[in-house]
Design a protein around this motif. Structure first.
Motif, PDB file in Angstrom:
ATOM      1  N   LEU A   6      37.497  11.478  20.135  1.00 43.17           N
ATOM      2  CA  LEU A   6      37.752  10.259  20.872  1.00 43.17           C
ATOM      3  C   LEU A   6      36.551   9.926  21.743  1.00 43.17           C
ATOM      4  O   LEU A   6      36.044  10.790  22.464  1.00 43.17           O
ATOM      5  N   THR A   7      36.102   8.685  21.649  1.00 41.26           N
ATOM      6  CA  THR A   7      35.072   8.198  22.552  1.00 41.26           C
ATOM      7  C   THR A   7      35.798   7.566  23.728  1.00 41.26           C
ATOM      8  O   THR A   7      36.638   6.676  23.525  1.00 41.26           O
ATOM      9  N   ALA A   8      35.503   8.052  24.930  1.00 40.18           N
ATOM     10  CA  ALA A   8      36.224   7.583  26.109  1.00 40.18           C
ATOM     11  C   ALA A   8      35.390   7.817  27.360  1.00 40.18           C
ATOM     12  O   ALA A   8      34.407   8.558  27.341  1.00 40.18           O
ATOM     13  N   GLY A  55      37.090  27.071  31.010  1.00 47.91           N
ATOM     14  CA  GLY A  55      35.878  27.878  30.890  1.00 47.91           C
ATOM     15  C   GLY A  55      34.617  27.100  31.211  1.00 47.91           C
ATOM     16  O   GLY A  55      34.576  26.276  32.124  1.00 47.91           O
ATOM     17  N   THR A  56      33.588  27.352  30.426  1.00 48.10           N
ATOM     18  CA  THR A  56      32.287  26.704  30.619  1.00 48.10           C
ATOM     19  C   THR A  56      32.406  25.193  30.530  1.00 48.10           C
ATOM     20  O   THR A  56      31.745  24.466  31.273  1.00 48.10           O
ATOM     21  N   LEU A  57      33.258  24.699  29.629  1.00 47.27           N
ATOM     22  CA  LEU A  57      33.448  23.246  29.507  1.00 47.27           C
ATOM     23  C   LEU A  57      34.000  22.649  30.801  1.00 47.27           C
ATOM     24  O   LEU A  57      33.621  21.550  31.189  1.00 47.27           O
ATOM     25  N   ALA A  58      34.888  23.350  31.474  1.00 49.02           N
ATOM     26  CA  ALA A  58      35.419  22.864  32.754  1.00 49.02           C
ATOM     27  C   ALA A  58      34.300  22.770  33.781  1.00 49.02           C
ATOM     28  O   ALA A  58      34.195  21.791  34.512  1.00 49.02           O
ATOM     29  N   GLU A  59      33.448  23.780  33.825  1.00 45.27           N
ATOM     30  CA  GLU A  59      32.331  23.780  34.776  1.00 45.27           C
ATOM     31  C   GLU A  59      31.334  22.665  34.463  1.00 45.27           C
ATOM     32  O   GLU A  59      30.735  22.086  35.371  1.00 45.27           O
ATOM     33  N   GLN A  60      31.166  22.331  33.190  1.00 46.29           N
ATOM     34  CA  GLN A  60      30.278  21.231  32.803  1.00 46.29           C
ATOM     35  C   GLN A  60      30.928  19.878  33.075  1.00 46.29           C
ATOM     36  O   GLN A  60      30.273  18.945  33.528  1.00 46.29           O
ATOM     37  N   THR A  61      32.218  19.777  32.823  1.00 45.79           N
ATOM     38  CA  THR A  61      32.937  18.515  32.992  1.00 45.79           C
ATOM     39  C   THR A  61      32.932  18.053  34.442  1.00 45.79           C
ATOM     40  O   THR A  61      32.830  16.861  34.720  1.00 45.79           O
ATOM     41  N   VAL A  62      33.014  18.978  35.373  1.00 46.89           N
ATOM     42  CA  VAL A  62      33.061  18.618  36.789  1.00 46.89           C
ATOM     43  C   VAL A  62      31.803  17.858  37.218  1.00 46.89           C
ATOM     44  O   VAL A  62      31.826  17.097  38.177  1.00 46.89           O
ATOM     45  N   ARG A  63      30.714  17.996  36.460  1.00 46.75           N
ATOM     46  CA  ARG A  63      29.450  17.326  36.782  1.00 46.75           C
ATOM     47  C   ARG A  63      29.249  16.012  36.023  1.00 46.75           C
ATOM     48  O   ARG A  63      28.229  15.345  36.212  1.00 46.75           O
ATOM     49  N   ARG A  71      31.810  11.412  23.816  1.00 44.60           N
ATOM     50  CA  ARG A  71      32.601  11.674  22.612  1.00 44.60           C
ATOM     51  C   ARG A  71      33.231  13.052  22.815  1.00 44.60           C
ATOM     52  O   ARG A  71      32.531  14.059  22.901  1.00 44.60           O
ATOM     53  N   PHE A  72      34.556  13.081  22.906  1.00 39.45           N
ATOM     54  CA  PHE A  72      35.309  14.313  23.140  1.00 39.45           C
ATOM     55  C   PHE A  72      35.937  14.791  21.842  1.00 39.45           C
ATOM     56  O   PHE A  72      36.418  13.992  21.038  1.00 39.45           O
ATOM     57  N   GLU A  93      30.004  15.295  24.087  1.00 35.67           N
ATOM     58  CA  GLU A  93      28.603  14.902  24.081  1.00 35.67           C
ATOM     59  C   GLU A  93      28.505  13.485  24.609  1.00 35.67           C
ATOM     60  O   GLU A  93      29.471  12.717  24.551  1.00 35.67           O
ATOM     61  N   ILE A  94      27.355  13.133  25.137  1.00 38.99           N
ATOM     62  CA  ILE A  94      27.130  11.778  25.609  1.00 38.99           C
ATOM     63  C   ILE A  94      27.208  10.843  24.416  1.00 38.99           C
ATOM     64  O   ILE A  94      26.664  11.128  23.354  1.00 38.99           O
ATOM     65  N   PHE A  95      27.903   9.733  24.576  1.00 42.41           N
ATOM     66  CA  PHE A  95      28.041   8.757  23.509  1.00 42.41           C
ATOM     67  C   PHE A  95      26.992   7.675  23.701  1.00 42.41           C
ATOM     68  O   PHE A  95      26.999   6.967  24.692  1.00 42.41           O
ATOM     69  N   GLU A  96      26.099   7.576  22.753  1.00 44.74           N
ATOM     70  CA  GLU A  96      25.059   6.547  22.766  1.00 44.74           C
ATOM     71  C   GLU A  96      25.456   5.486  21.765  1.00 44.74           C
ATOM     72  O   GLU A  96      25.395   5.701  20.561  1.00 44.74           O
ATOM     73  N   GLN A  97      25.873   4.344  22.247  1.00 48.17           N
ATOM     74  CA  GLN A  97      26.307   3.257  21.376  1.00 48.17           C
ATOM     75  C   GLN A  97      25.107   2.469  20.887  1.00 48.17           C
ATOM     76  O   GLN A  97      24.264   2.061  21.672  1.00 48.17           O
ATOM     77  N   VAL A  98      25.026   2.268  19.586  1.00 48.97           N
ATOM     78  CA  VAL A  98      23.960   1.465  18.992  1.00 48.97           C
ATOM     79  C   VAL A  98      24.520   0.050  18.838  1.00 48.97           C
ATOM     80  O   VAL A  98      25.467  -0.185  18.086  1.00 48.97           O
ATOM     81  N   LEU A  99      23.933  -0.910  19.570  1.00 50.14           N
ATOM     82  CA  LEU A  99      24.452  -2.269  19.567  1.00 50.14           C
ATOM     83  C   LEU A  99      24.059  -3.065  18.321  1.00 50.14           C
ATOM     84  O   LEU A  99      24.859  -3.776  17.754  1.00 50.14           O
TER      85      LEU A  99
END
Length: 102
Positions: A6-8, A55-63, A71-72, A93-99
């Motif tokens: 999901l992109t959100a 875990g590590t994802l929680a520590e990364q998500t907080v930032r 994109r989740f 991951e960061i979602f980079e939208q191509v317009l």
């Protein structure tokens, strides 16, 4: 198979917490908005979804930045205390939208 991509954007982010086993955890709210073709007709789609990371994802998500698109990837379960759905995040991951792709 229970696999969701999901992109959100993160609309709300709770403080980092720890499970009784000492594992970092974070709850957050995702918002998605898009236009999808359904039976040949364009449909506006809006979705708000509870999510959690450990875990590590929680520590990364907080930032992560609120309002920025990511994109989740993960899976869905029913919340323990209700019949609502919770998206368990396994990667993002960061979602980079191509317009205007060429």
């Amino acid at each position: 198979m229970n696999h969701v991509e999901l992109t959100a954007c993160i609309a709300e982010l709770s403080p980092l917490r720890y499970t009784p086993a000492g594992i970092p955890a974070i709850n957050f709210i995702l918002e998605h908005e898009s236009e999808i073709l359904e039976s040949g007709v364009a449909r506006q789609v809006k979705l708000t979804l509870k999510a959690v990371a450990f875990g590590t994802l929680a520590e990364q998500t907080v930032r992560l930045t609120l309002g920025k698109a990511f994109r989740f990837t993960g899976f869905l379960i029913n919340a323990r205390t209700s019949k609502s759905v919770v998206f368990h995040i396994q990667a993002f991951e960061i979602f980079e939208q191509v317009l205007n792709p060429i």
